[in-house]
Design an enzyme around this catalytic site. Structure first.
Site, mmCIF file in Angstrom:
data_model
loop_
_atom_site.group_PDB
_atom_site.id
_atom_site.type_symbol
_atom_site.label_atom_id
_atom_site.label_comp_id
_atom_site.label_asym_id
_atom_site.label_seq_id
_atom_site.Cartn_x
_atom_site.Cartn_y
_atom_site.Cartn_z
ATOM 1 N N HIS A 89 0.831 -1.213 0.000
ATOM 2 C CA HIS A 89 0.000 0.000 0.000
ATOM 3 C C HIS A 89 0.860 1.255 0.000
ATOM 4 O O HIS A 89 0.510 2.256 -0.614
ATOM 5 C CB HIS A 89 -0.929 0.006 1.219
ATOM 6 C CG HIS A 89 -1.796 -1.217 1.293
ATOM 7 N ND1 HIS A 89 -1.975 -1.968 2.418
ATOM 8 C CD2 HIS A 89 -2.498 -1.847 0.318
ATOM 9 C CE1 HIS A 89 -2.763 -2.992 2.165
ATOM 10 N NE2 HIS A 89 -3.088 -2.950 0.890
ATOM 11 N N ASP A 149 -6.360 4.777 0.348
ATOM 12 C CA ASP A 149 -6.430 3.524 -0.399
ATOM 13 C C ASP A 149 -7.635 2.717 0.070
ATOM 14 O O ASP A 149 -8.496 3.230 0.803
ATOM 15 C CB ASP A 149 -5.095 2.760 -0.359
ATOM 16 C CG ASP A 149 -4.690 2.375 1.048
ATOM 17 O OD1 ASP A 149 -5.590 2.094 1.870
ATOM 18 O OD2 ASP A 149 -3.475 2.360 1.329
#
Ligand code: UDP
Length: 487
Positions: free
Chosen positions: A19, A120
């Site tokens: 991420h 995200d």
């Protein structure tokens, strides 16, 4: 708070290298190509994440100036809220939720008013903060468009039917039962509610950034923008901003490993790695070792201690100090017998640099999306070995649609892949005539990826559309401030 002269993007990365890395590359693009000011907020998984650790994470020498500001949000202990039965998605969701107050106070105390918030998949609950601070808000999917389509479609199924077979997403390739994300058809799985919630929350963003590019997934991108049924679930803009991959830093690959790679023939080495979280069982580790040895192909294997019944084990288990004892998990005499054939690297390797080396000819990968893209941009064919999250979908996309990968008959998520099958996959991808098409196809895809990224490419166009919206927001923020001053 001061309204800055250029747009200021606040990017929030959830835990895990998979991420953080795309967020860093997104930041670099905003800064280098669009003159943004960027602050990356990082969530700490450990109580004492110091600056030294920070630079290790980013794989760069200490004191190297970065283009963006990096803020590590102070550690919040959520362990009391996590039930041992909670699965990966729920665990991450609970951890992330704990950081909403600290991000709010960070945003409040910033000298320059951020224009844009990007989160995200695990940060969709933070989107409300963008409304509080009058920011544009986007979700960045660190994966492909097909996975995005599944994620926004599942809340529809939640209201309609319970499935037992493949998943039909309007206008997109269907997802076979074995590839569907674990929680989707199992409401008893703790991840189910969180996955549905994320699908709904994505719809609240002003748009979605997805780490793919037009040529790679044209049909799915078309459907996300035009299919009437899908648009009922999600009617915002989709920006394919990929491939966002970490650039090669030659200083990260040095010493003995580089010397060894330099000595190997072109495209003769198989790189084996399961990302930042992928973990094998003891039995599978032994089979893989035998498969590598029997194939008689050169290799680099990033090895971590086995964990039973937790294929994402390394994500949540600290493995400090275990690199000394890694050989205990290998067949007796393996390291001696393969001394001239390959290298075993404990725990972590400079992957982007390894994959970019001309001696690498194949990648046995868990098919995390970053690893997959790193393979494509370097023209390296893949042996797909998906373990958790959306990796089964990524593997299928690479095998069936993009045609740059092969995979085992035995699913690594269901059983143990035998040494014989491993040997035959390795020889196919590396040397057999049967692997020729895959080896040449991946070079073609590599060229498409380059084309997407060049200044006239479609990825650059997507970025330009996106940044225009941010500039409009900045103008409106300035207008609001002026009218407050004039009142
Ligand atoms: N990575 C690395 N060295 C390793 C393992 C992973 O540099 O030994 C990097 C890899 O290059 C990739 C990221 O960590 O950029 C892993 O992301 P991915 O999406 O492939 O998998 P995840 O870790 O999220 O499952």
């Amino acid at each position: 708070m001061v309204i800055p002269t250029k747009p200021h993007a606040a990017l929030l990365a959830s835990p895990g290298m998979g991420h953080l890395i795309p967020m860093i590359e997104l930041a670099n693009r905003f800064i280098i190509h669009h003159d943004f000011h960027v602050t990356i907020f990082m969530v700490s998984m450990e109580p004492n994440l110091d600056p030294l650790h920070k630079s290790n994470i980013l794989n760069q020498p200490i004191n190297t100036p970065t283009l963006y500001d990096l803020v590590v949000l102070p550690y919040v202990d959520s362990s009391a809220k996590i039930d041992p039965s909670n699965k990966i998605l729920t665990r991450l969701a609970i951890m992330m939720r704990g950081y909403i107050p600290s991000l709010r106070s960070e945003l409040r105390s910033m000298e320059h008013n951020p224009t844009l918030l990007v989160v995200d998949l695990f940060g969709t609950e933070f989107l409300n903060l963008a409304d509080e601070f009058n920011m544009v808000k986007y979700v960045c999917i660190p994966s492909n468009a097909w996975f995005l389509a599944e994620t926004i479609w599942v809340p529809f199924l939640d209201k309609q039917i319970k499935h037992v077979g493949p998943l039909y997403i309007p206008g997109c390739k269907r997802v076979e039962y074995d590839d569907i994300l674990d929680p989707v058809f199992d409401p008893k799985n703790s991840d189910y509610d969180d996955y549905v919630r994320i699908g709904v929350e994505i719809g609240k963003a002003d748009g979605v950034l997805v780490n793919t590019w037009e040529d790679l997934e044209p049909k799915t991108l078309y459907s996300l923008r035009n299919n009437k049924e899908l648009r009922k679930m999600f009617d915002k803009s989709v920006y394919p901003v990929g491939p966002l991959v970490r650039p090669v830093r030659p200083e990260c690959l040095g010493g003995e490993l580089l010397e060894w790679l330099n000595e190997q023939p072109k495209e003769s080495v198989l790189y084996v790695s399961f990302g930042s979280g992928g973990t094998l069982s003891s039995q599978q580790t032994i089979e893989l070792a035998w498969g590598l040895e029997m194939s008689n192909q050169r290799f680099i294997w990033v090895l971590r201690p086995p964990i039973e019944h937790d294929r994402a084990g390394a994500l949540f288990h600290a493995m400090d100090g275990q690199d000394q004892i890694i050989s205990l998990y290998l067949p007796h005499g393996f390291l001696t017998r393969t001394h001239n054939l390959g290298k075993v690297i404990p725990m972590w390797a400079p992957q982007t640099e390894i994959l970019a080396h001309c001696s690498i000819g194949g990648f046995l990968s868990h098919c995390g999306w970053n690893s997959t893209l790193e393979s494509l941009v370097n023209g390296v064919p893949i042996i797909a070995w998906p373990l958790y999250a959306e990796q089964n979908m990524n593997a299928t996309l690479m095998v069936d649609e993009i045609r740059v990968a092969i995979r085992s008959k035995e699913l690594p998520t269901k059983g143990v892949v035998s040494r014989e099958e491993i040997k035959s996959m390795i020889t196919k991808i590396m040397v057999d005539v049967g692997g020729f098409e895959i080896r040449s196809r991946v070079k073609e895809v590599q060229q498409y990826a380059k084309r997407a990224l060049n200044m006239e490419g479609l990825t650059c166009k997507a970025f330009s559309q996106l940044t225009k919206k941010c500039e409009m927001k900045l103008t409106s923020q300035r207008g609001t401030q002026n009218s407050i001053v004039n009142e």
